[in-house]
Design a protein around this motif. Sequence first.
Motif, PDB file in Angstrom:
ATOM      1  N   GLY A  27       0.803  -1.206   0.000  1.00 55.26           N
ATOM      2  CA  GLY A  27       0.000   0.000   0.000  1.00 55.26           C
ATOM      3  C   GLY A  27       0.841   1.263   0.000  1.00 55.26           C
ATOM      4  O   GLY A  27       0.341   2.351  -0.311  1.00 55.26           O
ATOM      5  N   ALA A  28       2.138   1.127   0.311  1.00 55.51           N
ATOM      6  CA  ALA A  28       3.037   2.286   0.295  1.00 55.51           C
ATOM      7  C   ALA A  28       3.439   2.682  -1.119  1.00 55.51           C
ATOM      8  O   ALA A  28       3.959   3.783  -1.333  1.00 55.51           O
ATOM      9  N   VAL A  29       3.209   1.793  -2.091  1.00 50.66           N
ATOM     10  CA  VAL A  29       3.611   2.081  -3.477  1.00 50.66           C
ATOM     11  C   VAL A  29       2.656   3.114  -4.071  1.00 50.66           C
ATOM     12  O   VAL A  29       1.452   2.856  -4.221  1.00 50.66           O
ATOM     13  N   ARG A  30       3.179   4.280  -4.401  1.00 47.01           N
ATOM     14  CA  ARG A  30       2.365   5.379  -4.942  1.00 47.01           C
ATOM     15  C   ARG A  30       2.889   5.905  -6.273  1.00 47.01           C
ATOM     16  O   ARG A  30       2.163   6.564  -7.000  1.00 47.01           O
ATOM     17  N   ARG A  31       4.159   5.649  -6.582  1.00 49.69           N
ATOM     18  CA  ARG A  31       4.763   6.213  -7.790  1.00 49.69           C
ATOM     19  C   ARG A  31       5.241   5.155  -8.775  1.00 49.69           C
ATOM     20  O   ARG A  31       5.113   5.332  -9.991  1.00 49.69           O
ATOM     21  N   CYS A  32       5.819   4.070  -8.284  1.00 52.08           N
ATOM     22  CA  CYS A  32       6.376   3.039  -9.175  1.00 52.08           C
ATOM     23  C   CYS A  32       5.250   2.270  -9.856  1.00 52.08           C
ATOM     24  O   CYS A  32       4.460   1.584  -9.207  1.00 52.08           O
ATOM     25  N   ALA A  33       5.160   2.393 -11.175  1.00 51.00           N
ATOM     26  CA  ALA A  33       4.106   1.708 -11.935  1.00 51.00           C
ATOM     27  C   ALA A  33       4.325   0.198 -11.888  1.00 51.00           C
ATOM     28  O   ALA A  33       5.456  -0.282 -11.739  1.00 51.00           O
ATOM     29  N   ILE A  34       3.238  -0.566 -12.001  1.00 48.30           N
ATOM     30  CA  ILE A  34       3.314  -2.027 -11.921  1.00 48.30           C
ATOM     31  C   ILE A  34       2.626  -2.653 -13.127  1.00 48.30           C
ATOM     32  O   ILE A  34       1.471  -2.348 -13.426  1.00 48.30           O
ATOM     33  N   LEU A  35       3.345  -3.528 -13.810  1.00 47.90           N
ATOM     34  CA  LEU A  35       2.780  -4.375 -14.857  1.00 47.90           C
ATOM     35  C   LEU A  35       2.915  -5.821 -14.405  1.00 47.90           C
ATOM     36  O   LEU A  35       4.016  -6.287 -14.107  1.00 47.90           O
ATOM     37  N   ALA A  36       1.804  -6.528 -14.319  1.00 45.75           N
ATOM     38  CA  ALA A  36       1.804  -7.943 -13.950  1.00 45.75           C
ATOM     39  C   ALA A  36       1.587  -8.769 -15.212  1.00 45.75           C
ATOM     40  O   ALA A  36       0.636  -8.532 -15.960  1.00 45.75           O
ATOM     41  N   VAL A  37       2.464  -9.747 -15.438  1.00 48.59           N
ATOM     42  CA  VAL A  37       2.391 -10.603 -16.618  1.00 48.59           C
ATOM     43  C   VAL A  37       2.245 -12.051 -16.162  1.00 48.59           C
ATOM     44  O   VAL A  37       3.036 -12.530 -15.334  1.00 48.59           O
ATOM     45  N   GLU A  38       1.253 -12.745 -16.711  1.00 48.54           N
ATOM     46  CA  GLU A  38       1.017 -14.144 -16.352  1.00 48.54           C
ATOM     47  C   GLU A  38       0.811 -14.990 -17.604  1.00 48.54           C
ATOM     48  O   GLU A  38       0.437 -14.472 -18.665  1.00 48.54           O
ATOM     49  N   GLY A  39       1.057 -16.287 -17.448  1.00 45.21           N
ATOM     50  CA  GLY A  39       0.827 -17.233 -18.528  1.00 45.21           C
ATOM     51  C   GLY A  39      -0.399 -18.074 -18.242  1.00 45.21           C
ATOM     52  O   GLY A  39      -0.585 -18.567 -17.123  1.00 45.21           O
ATOM     53  N   GLU A  40      -1.232 -18.266 -19.239  1.00 43.24           N
ATOM     54  CA  GLU A  40      -2.489 -18.980 -19.065  1.00 43.24           C
ATOM     55  C   GLU A  40      -2.274 -20.399 -18.553  1.00 43.24           C
ATOM     56  O   GLU A  40      -3.067 -20.907 -17.751  1.00 43.24           O
TER      57      GLU A  40
END
Length: 425
Positions: A338-351
């Motif tokens: 919840g402290a993350v406010r600036r660093c963008a996040i991309l989550a990548v998963e495999g089906e």
Amino acid sequence: MDLAYFWYESARVMMTPARIAADMTRNGLANPANPLSYSPYARSVAAGCEMFERVTRRYGKPAFGIASVTVDGVDVPVTERVVWERPFCRVVSFDRGFLRPPSAPQPKVLIVAPMSGHYATLLRGTIEAMLPDHQVFITDWADARMVPLFAGRFDLDSYIDYLQAMFRDLGPDLHVMAVCQPAVPVAAAVALMEASDSPAIPVSMTLMGGPIDTRRSPTAVNRLAQERGIDWFEKHCITLVPPIHPGAWRRVYPGFLQLSGFMAMNLDRHMDAHADMFDHLVTGDGDSADKHRAFYDEYLAVMDLTAEFYLQTVATVFVEHALPRGTMTHRGTPVDLGAVRRCAILAVEGENDDISGVGQTKAALDLATNLPAARKAYHLQADVGHYGVFNGSRFRSVIAPRIGAFMREMEARPDGASRHLRAVG
């Protein structure tokens, strides 16, 4: 279990004369100057000798071996350079020898390789896919059996310390890619830096097939950790490094045990592959045999992990689910995404990921409750398993371009992302 490594090394030494004899026999029977080399019998014996030699040897650390890359339609040379180093890790930069500046911006990317048995060279394809459009660095983790005891301990807290130091030294305009295992420590390192308002916070972190919350779509690996518990792993998986190695007497989770686990997960497939390899050698199908050699030279090269890192990771990530439950700490300091406010996040998963099930990595987006939705993105790649998340044709053609676009968008528009990258639902 403490003596398992000693028995393993003793068996290896005892097999050495037979391995040498098999290799000499193969060389003699496969020599074109030998008239027998053209007979089916000689080819069969030579093939058997090669198979024996390969399954009894120790595979050393492979080289990255990336000599050049095509940028803007021009081949440019690539050289390796160590830019950061500590006893248990070094960061390797892949420098491209441009004759002229590239036409598009080149984001700075640190690929955090998994510390889960294989060397960072397993991500060679990941590096090659990112190099044309990015300045690429990678964590090259050390084999614990090669690190002397006087270098001290290395646990999950140390891992996070290393990451924070890397981010500070390579930043601040840095993007981070965490492949599988490092998703949790990378997310933790970023959250701790955000909480302390560090100026070296990465621009973005891409989490790929990582076990953020293994309660979601649990796999066989996750269920094993739950069923066995940490005491079982300490009793059955930890041993001492023999005195023939620089890391003598260090407690480790040895590579040969990890490899046994890797092989057991798909034993039929590996047996079929080796049977096919024998047939290729007998029939003279050199191309297929070379592909087999290249794959298994990489796959069978494994490294030891320190016992404290392995056990703390199993307990924190797979048994206690500490990060998603809000109970994870780093040297006594709570870790809260919840402290993350600036660093963008991309989550990548495999089906079809059978290591980190669908939803486990995406959980990071849900836990980052104070990060604007425009700085979150999610990509579920159809028809790929765990390996396909970071390597292979779909990674090159679909996933890598998506990651690159996300990074450039986050640099260009720090307050929001374009609509086509906002697939978080």
